[in-house]
Design an enzyme around this catalytic site. Structure first.
Site, short mmCIF file in Angstrom:
data_model
loop_
_atom_site.label_atom_id
_atom_site.label_comp_id
_atom_site.label_asym_id
_atom_site.label_seq_id
_atom_site.Cartn_x
_atom_site.Cartn_y
_atom_site.Cartn_z
N GLU A 167 0.80 -1.24 0.00
CA GLU A 167 0.00 0.00 0.00
C GLU A 167 0.83 1.28 0.00
OE1 GLU A 167 -2.68 -0.43 3.30
OE2 GLU A 167 -3.59 -2.23 2.49
N ASN A 209 2.15 -5.29 -3.11
CA ASN A 209 0.74 -5.58 -2.85
C ASN A 209 -0.02 -4.27 -2.57
OD1 ASN A 209 -1.29 -7.68 -2.25
ND2 ASN A 209 -1.23 -6.91 -0.14
N HIS A 246 -10.35 -5.84 -2.51
CA HIS A 246 -11.43 -5.67 -1.54
C HIS A 246 -12.59 -4.97 -2.26
CE1 HIS A 246 -9.25 -6.98 1.98
NE2 HIS A 246 -8.24 -6.19 1.68
N GLU A 275 -6.45 -10.54 -1.32
CA GLU A 275 -7.29 -10.27 -0.14
C GLU A 275 -8.76 -10.16 -0.55
OE1 GLU A 275 -5.75 -7.03 2.22
OE2 GLU A 275 -3.67 -7.58 1.81
N ASP A 277 -12.51 -9.99 -1.00
CA ASP A 277 -13.82 -10.06 -0.35
C ASP A 277 -14.74 -9.10 -1.11
OD1 ASP A 277 -12.83 -7.63 0.66
OD2 ASP A 277 -12.69 -8.34 2.72
O1 G3I Z 1 -5.94 -8.00 18.94
C1 G3I Z 1 -6.45 -6.75 19.40
C2 G3I Z 1 -7.28 -6.92 20.63
O2 G3I Z 1 -6.46 -7.39 21.68
C3 G3I Z 1 -7.92 -5.58 21.00
O3 G3I Z 1 -8.77 -5.75 22.09
C4 G3I Z 1 -8.70 -5.05 19.80
C5 G3I Z 1 -9.35 -3.68 20.06
O4 G3I Z 1 -8.52 -2.64 19.74
O5 G3I Z 1 -7.84 -4.92 18.68
C6 G3I Z 1 -7.28 -6.14 18.27
O6 G3I Z 1 -6.44 -5.92 17.19
C7 G3I Z 1 -7.09 -5.63 15.97
C8 G3I Z 1 -6.62 -6.63 14.93
O7 G3I Z 1 -7.18 -6.31 13.67
C9 G3I Z 1 -7.00 -8.05 15.28
O8 G3I Z 1 -8.39 -8.18 15.29
C10 G3I Z 1 -6.70 -4.24 15.52
O9 G3I Z 1 -7.24 -3.27 16.44
C11 G3I Z 1 -7.22 -3.96 14.14
O10 G3I Z 1 -6.70 -2.72 13.69
C12 G3I Z 1 -6.78 -5.05 13.19
O11 G3I Z 1 -7.35 -4.82 11.95
C13 G3I Z 1 -6.72 -5.44 10.86
C14 G3I Z 1 -6.35 -4.38 9.83
O12 G3I Z 1 -5.74 -5.00 8.72
C15 G3I Z 1 -5.37 -3.38 10.39
O13 G3I Z 1 -4.92 -2.53 9.40
C16 G3I Z 1 -7.65 -6.45 10.25
O14 G3I Z 1 -7.85 -7.52 11.17
C17 G3I Z 1 -7.04 -7.01 8.96
O15 G3I Z 1 -8.01 -7.78 8.30
C18 G3I Z 1 -6.64 -5.86 8.04
O16 G3I Z 1 -6.02 -6.39 6.92
C19 G3I Z 1 -5.65 -5.44 5.93
C20 G3I Z 1 -4.42 -5.97 5.24
O17 G3I Z 1 -3.40 -6.22 6.15
C21 G3I Z 1 -3.93 -5.01 4.16
N1 G3I Z 1 -4.99 -4.70 3.23
C22 G3I Z 1 -6.22 -4.21 3.85
C23 G3I Z 1 -6.74 -5.21 4.87
C24 G3I Z 1 -8.04 -4.75 5.43
O18 G3I Z 1 -7.88 -3.57 6.15
#
Ligand code: G3I
Length: 454
Positions: A167, A209, A246, A275, A277
């Site tokens: 990105e 990516n 996405h 990725e 969806d």
């Molecule tokens: O694990 C913590 C948890 O302990 C906490 O209580 C909770 C509340 O803040 O957060 C949890 O972490 C979260 C994590 O996902 C796991 O669920 C993060 O806040 C959250 O920011 C994170 O989001 C991820 C996101 O990337 C971050 O940028 C998504 O799961 C993940 O699907 C997403 O993936 C990205 C790719 O890497 C790049 N392309 C876009 C894609 C979608 O955004």
């Protein structure tokens, strides 16, 4: 025969290859593989493998204890990407302190089941740990390069593809790089990351990516295309481009998606749908994505960004192939049907120019020695080591109904029956390997027919 097992992940020249037996013979007879045919594969991964591709999913380490989740994962998918566990904040929460536990768990789960692993991601403006967010200039550049080197070294031999940089371009009409602390270290930060990754793991395929790079007419797509073209022209080590895809929350499947895939491929890189969806999981759009990938020879596979809707980062949009109860949705059926109806390694799109076919070997004899590798209930690995030549061509025959579903560290071609593979050296070394599906015959083993140098 002896030697250590060598799974299909983690090889620079990993090439997934289809055996043409069923498809080739049907094609000669003018027949088409119809959904519901006895020969049709019944899972996404198996069907994709028959077409020389993978079908994968993002995996969260925290869900590996959920048996409903792992049942679907293990049954349907033959590739995984760690959803968050290989990001910078997860792997190096404090500078110089690396925590690999959750990432290793995902890698081990995948490799124990013959699934390929995509590493995501070595360098990114987002999900940086606090210490890195506060850095700039030379200190940040060095910290980024050290992260790339340490992480790629840790996983060396286990990762088929790395998202080296994620990105790095702006959305909208500018076509410019995204402003970030990494970008402010100098415009060459991306190529520096690729060079460091190549040095640390020469066998992994290195990808750029991004999202919103699906519509061929978008400025962002064109900007990434020009960067990849420039890298290829200047010898920056890049092997592949990942389109996140996405199609949800403001970005729809574009009708020129296939043009985007084939245009990147024509630059001499593989393309991956990394990725996927789609908001509300419409069957048409899912089907179109699969058909577009199958139509482009260098489209190596599709990864959906989660298994069940409840696992999705956008669970409110129900964008995946399984509902929260783990049941197959209509989009699942559309994807499987498209895969089963699709083309194999003989693409409907001609291979890009500038990708010449390998000339036939001209030299004398060499020796090829087979070593059995890992085996699973339905498949087994074999590696072949060549001595007496540095460039070579080895002919391997298998016994139907067994089928080779994946190869690595060589360039395969097939005879019209699909039962005889000619593997040519691709410069990655003197050992190549392949996975054979037993298809009910658990006793037959491959035979080496010849080894020719040159
Ligand atoms: O694990 C913590 C948890 O302990 C906490 O209580 C909770 C509340 O803040 O957060 C949890 O972490 C979260 C994590 O996902 C796991 O669920 C993060 O806040 C959250 O920011 C994170 O989001 C991820 C996101 O990337 C971050 O940028 C998504 O799961 C993940 O699907 C997403 O993936 C990205 C790719 O890497 C790049 N392309 C876009 C894609 C979608 O955004």
């Amino acid at each position: 025969m002896k030697g250590s097992p060598r799974p299909p992940t983690g090889s620079r020249r990993l090439r997934v290859a289809l055996v043409l037996s069923a498809v080739g013979m049907l094609a000669m007879a003018g027949a088409v593989v119809l959904p519901g045919d006895a020969s049709a594969a019944s899972t996404l991964g198996a069907s994709a493998a028959e077409r020389g591709r993978y079908f994968g999913t993002a995996v969260a380490a925290g869900r590996l204890n959920d048996s409903a989740y792992t049942t679907i994962l293990n049954r349907e998918f033959n590739q995984v990407t760690a959803e968050n566990e290989m990001k910078i904040d997860a792997l190096q929460p404090q500078q110089g302190q690396f925590t690999y536990g959750n990432a290793d768990r995902i890698v081990q789960h995948a490799r124990a089941r013959g699934m390929q692993v995509r590493g995501h991601t070595l360098a990114w403006h987002s999900q940086q740990p606090g210490w890195m967010q506060n850095m700039s200039g030379t200190a940040l550049r060095n910290a980024m390069l050290n992260h790339v080197t340490q992480v790629a070294t840790h996983f060396r031999g286990q990762i088929a593809w790395w998202d080296v940089v994620n990105e790095a371009f702006q959305d909208g009409s500018s076509g410019a790089r995204r402003d970030s602390n990494l970008q402010r270290t100098g415009n060459d930060w991306i190529e520096a990351a690729f060079r460091a990754a190549r040095q640390a793991d020469p066998n992994a395929q290195l990808c750029y990516n991004d999202y919103n790079t699906d519509n061929w007419n978008d400025a962002k797509t064109q900007a990434v295309y020009r960067m990849v073209q420039d890298f290829k022209n200047r010898g920056v080590p890049i092997d592949c481009v990942g389109l996140q895809s996405h199609f949800t929350g403001g970005s729809n499947y574009p009708s020129n998606y296939r043009t985007t895939l084939s245009s990147f491929a024509a630059l001499g890189v593989d393309v991956h749908i990394t990725e996927l969806d789609i908001r509300n999981a419409p069957t048409d759009a899912y089907r179109n994505v699969v058909n577009d990938c199958l139509a482009v020879a260098r489209c190596k596979g599709i990864t959906v960004w989660g298994i069940r809707d409840s696992d999705s980062w956008r669970s409110g949009e129900s964008p995946l192939l399984f509902n929260g109860s783990g049941q197959k949705k209509p989009a699942y059926d559309a994807v499987l049907t498209a895969l089963n109806s699709g083309t194999g390694p003989n693409p409907t799109t001609p291979p890009p120019t500038g990708n010449p076919t390998t000339p036939p070997p001209t030299g004398g004899q060499c020796t090829a020695t087979m070593t059995p590798g890992q085996s699973w209930g339905d498949r087994y690995n074999t590696s072949v080591t060549v001595s007496g030549a540095t460039t070579w061509s080895v002919v391997v025959a298998i016994t139907p109904p067994q089928k080779i579903s994946a190869t690595w560290s060589g360039s395969p071609t097939w005879d019209s029956s699909g039962n005889v593979m000619t593997m040519r050296s691709d410069g990655s070394g003197n050992t190549f390997g392949f996975t054979t599906m037993t298809n009910g015959n658990s006793t037959a083993r491959p035979q080496i027919r010849s080894c020719t140098s040159g």
